[in-house]
Design an enzyme around this catalytic site. Structure first.
Site, PDB file in Angstrom:
ATOM      1  N   ASP A  59      -3.780   2.988   5.244  1.00 30.46           N
ATOM      2  CA  ASP A  59      -4.424   3.279   6.521  1.00 30.46           C
ATOM      3  C   ASP A  59      -3.870   2.342   7.588  1.00 30.46           C
ATOM      4  OD1 ASP A  59      -6.006   4.125   8.563  1.00 30.46           O
ATOM      5  OD2 ASP A  59      -7.903   3.417   7.720  1.00 30.46           O
ATOM      6  N   GLU A  72      -8.819   5.459  -1.632  1.00 30.27           N
ATOM      7  CA  GLU A  72      -9.498   4.177  -1.813  1.00 30.27           C
ATOM      8  C   GLU A  72     -10.401   3.981  -0.595  1.00 30.27           C
ATOM      9  OE1 GLU A  72      -6.706   0.967  -2.110  1.00 30.27           O
ATOM     10  OE2 GLU A  72      -5.701   1.751  -3.908  1.00 30.27           O
ATOM     11  N   GLU A  78       1.385   4.151  -1.023  1.00 29.56           N
ATOM     12  CA  GLU A  78       1.673   3.185   0.046  1.00 29.56           C
ATOM     13  C   GLU A  78       3.143   2.772   0.096  1.00 29.56           C
ATOM     14  OE1 GLU A  78      -1.011  -0.101   0.217  1.00 29.56           O
ATOM     15  OE2 GLU A  78      -2.777   1.157   0.423  1.00 29.56           O
ATOM     16  N   TYR A  84      -4.394   4.389 -12.098  1.00 26.97           N
ATOM     17  CA  TYR A  84      -3.149   3.982 -11.446  1.00 26.97           C
ATOM     18  C   TYR A  84      -1.959   3.857 -12.394  1.00 26.97           C
ATOM     19  CZ  TYR A  84      -5.952   2.687  -7.325  1.00 26.97           C
ATOM     20  OH  TYR A  84      -6.783   2.712  -6.227  1.00 26.97           O
TER      21      TYR A  84
END
Length: 478
Positions: free
Chosen positions: A204, A270, A162, A89
């Protein structure tokens, strides 16, 4: 005789200096494909960020890939687990990552690198995308490209993570994600010797998920070469929770229906719900994710390697740098060992030849922003893209000299894993699940690394064939 011995010495020196590398991967339609074998790469992966966000320390020049000894330890355990990809990350583009990248390369593990970080000015701010999109930011993310473009095991770059995570963020942010993807891809085209894919990692959130994918996948004006279009789409999914969940109750059937006709690879960036709390994750979802019902997706990355505050770890990193496997590691390894590897390498020919949809308002719901006008690069960006950033740190593979892990590692039973080491692969494929258990049982000594690494016999065979060739050349000289 002297010249003969010298020739033999040179041959063995050449052999020992060889860096065994994975093959670069490219996107072909819905699949990641090995550019040499033409086999599909299904991501069997783990998210890798020891120390969490706090493990990124640019002031002290530390990040998850800055310490070769730590990477050696973790690569050995990830290789035994059967992993072929890690996601990293937060990386510092101003420091050297050759040792860690070469270790992961040597054991057959690809890297997907996020170009952003949690620090101010080093990512697109979802609350102010226009204000955070500036030449200083681009210089930083182009530095990440420079740092990792030279490693053949760099699978791709995440342009953002995100940024769209609720209905309030569907306006303006989608355009800036595409702008960053465009700038990264244009920089790669100018300064890398291969086409490294660039994509997005999505939350999600079912209210916005399908629209986010449709917005990033489509081609503006029907241009297949539209550089703002995502090369791949990652999904952070935690819908499969507990041993009683199923393909239907977790909504995996809905995800398959959503992405079955995707023209870019889709995978879980993820996954691994940790509910109910305090119970080791059984990872039953792995058999569905890698089964016949979900071949439209390209696998996934389990969150996450090390135990942090959020309680998703596969291993516990102790204060003295030793490691203890958690039961989650054992369970995941057991599920990986059940996978049909032949099924995972097969690619649907039609999935590599589909053309993207042309961007239009009809692709999106009324709730999603339908503006496909992508922001122009900020002042100074064109010069950076054409001429490169100043003083880039450019990574390259180096010889991996050490294979034995110097610190102890313990199985979930507390018994030490004996002879922990990495197994350097020949240039014939990626790491695969090996069918064995890493955690020793009871007081029995753990199996040797050579018998627990996936595919070890074929890898050793590749190395032995080179040795045979060397000896054949010696005989010719005689």
């Amino acid at each position: 005789m002297y010249s003969l011995l010298r020739s033999v010495a040179l041959l063995f020196a050449l052999f020992t200096a060889i860096t065994f590398a994975v093959h670069p991967v490219e996107v072909r339609g819905q699949n990641f494909v090995d550019t040499v074998t033409n086999k599909r790469l299904m991501i069997i992966g783990v998210d890798y960020q020891p120390g969490g966000q706090a493990g990124y320390k640019p002031d002290s020049r530390e990040d998850p890939l800055s310490n070769g000894t730590i990477c050696l330890r973790d690569a050995a355990l990830l290789q035994r687990l059967g992993v072929n990809t890690i996601r990293v990350y937060n990386v510092d583009p101003t420091i050297n990552h050759d040792e860690c990248a070469s270790i992961f390369n040597g054991v057959g593990i690809y890297m997907i690198i996020d170009v952003n970080s949690p620090l101010g000015g080093e990512s697109i701010n979802r609350a102010d995308p226009a204000g955070s999109y500036h030449v200083g930011y681009l210089s930083r993310i182009f530095g990440v490209v420079e740092n990792f473009k030279g490693y053949p095991n760099t699978l791709g770059f995440f342009a953002a993570n995100e940024v769209i995570n609720d209905m309030a963020t569907v306006k303006d942010n989608p355009q800036y994600i595409r702008a960053v993807q465009r700038d990264l891809k244009n920089y790669i085209a100018k300064h890398a010797d291969r086409n490294i894919p660039v994509g997005y990692s999505a939350a999600d959130v079912r209210d916005v998920l399908k629209d986010t994918w449709a917005y990033l996948e489509c081609a503006i004006d029907g241009d297949d070469d539209d550089q703002s279009r995502a090369d791949f789409f990652g999904l952070n999914s935690y819908s499969w929770c507990g041993a009683d969940a199923t393909f239907q109750t977790a909504g995996y059937d809905v995800l398959v229906d959503t992405f079955k006709d995707s023209t870019i690879p889709v995978f879980f960036s993820e996954y691994g719900c940790n509910k109910p709390e305090g119970v080791p994750r059984p990872f039953n979802e792995a058999l569905s994710l890698y089964g016949e019902d979900m071949t439209a997706l390209s696998g996934g990355l389990v969150y996450e390697y090390s135990q942090e505050e959020s309680d998703y770890g596969l291993v516990l990193i102790n204060e003295n740098a030793t490691v203890t496997l958690r039961k989650d590691y054992d369970n995941l390894e057991s599920q990986y060992n059940k996978l049909d590897l032949n099924l995972l390498q097969e690619a649907d020919p039609t999935a590599t030849s589909r053309n993207p949809s042309e961007c239009s308002e009809d692709l999106l719901s009324d709730a999603f922003d339908k503006n496909f006008t992508i922001p122009s690069p900020p002042d100074g960006a064109e010069d950076l893209i054409n001429n490169g950033i100043d003083n880039p740190v450019q990574g390259k593979l180096v010889e991996v000299r050490e294979t034995n892990v110097p610190m102890a590692a313990y199985g979930s039973t507390g018994v030490q894993i004996q002879n922990l080491a990495i197994n350097l692969l020949s240039n014939d494929g990626t790491n695969t699940p090996g069918g064995d258990a890493t955690s020793p049982s009871g007081t029995t000594a753990a199996p040797s690394p050579s018998s627990t690494n996936g595919g070890a016999p074929s890898r050793l065979k590749g190395r032995c064939s080179i040795l045979i060739a060397v000896f054949a050349m010696v005989l010719i000289l005689l």
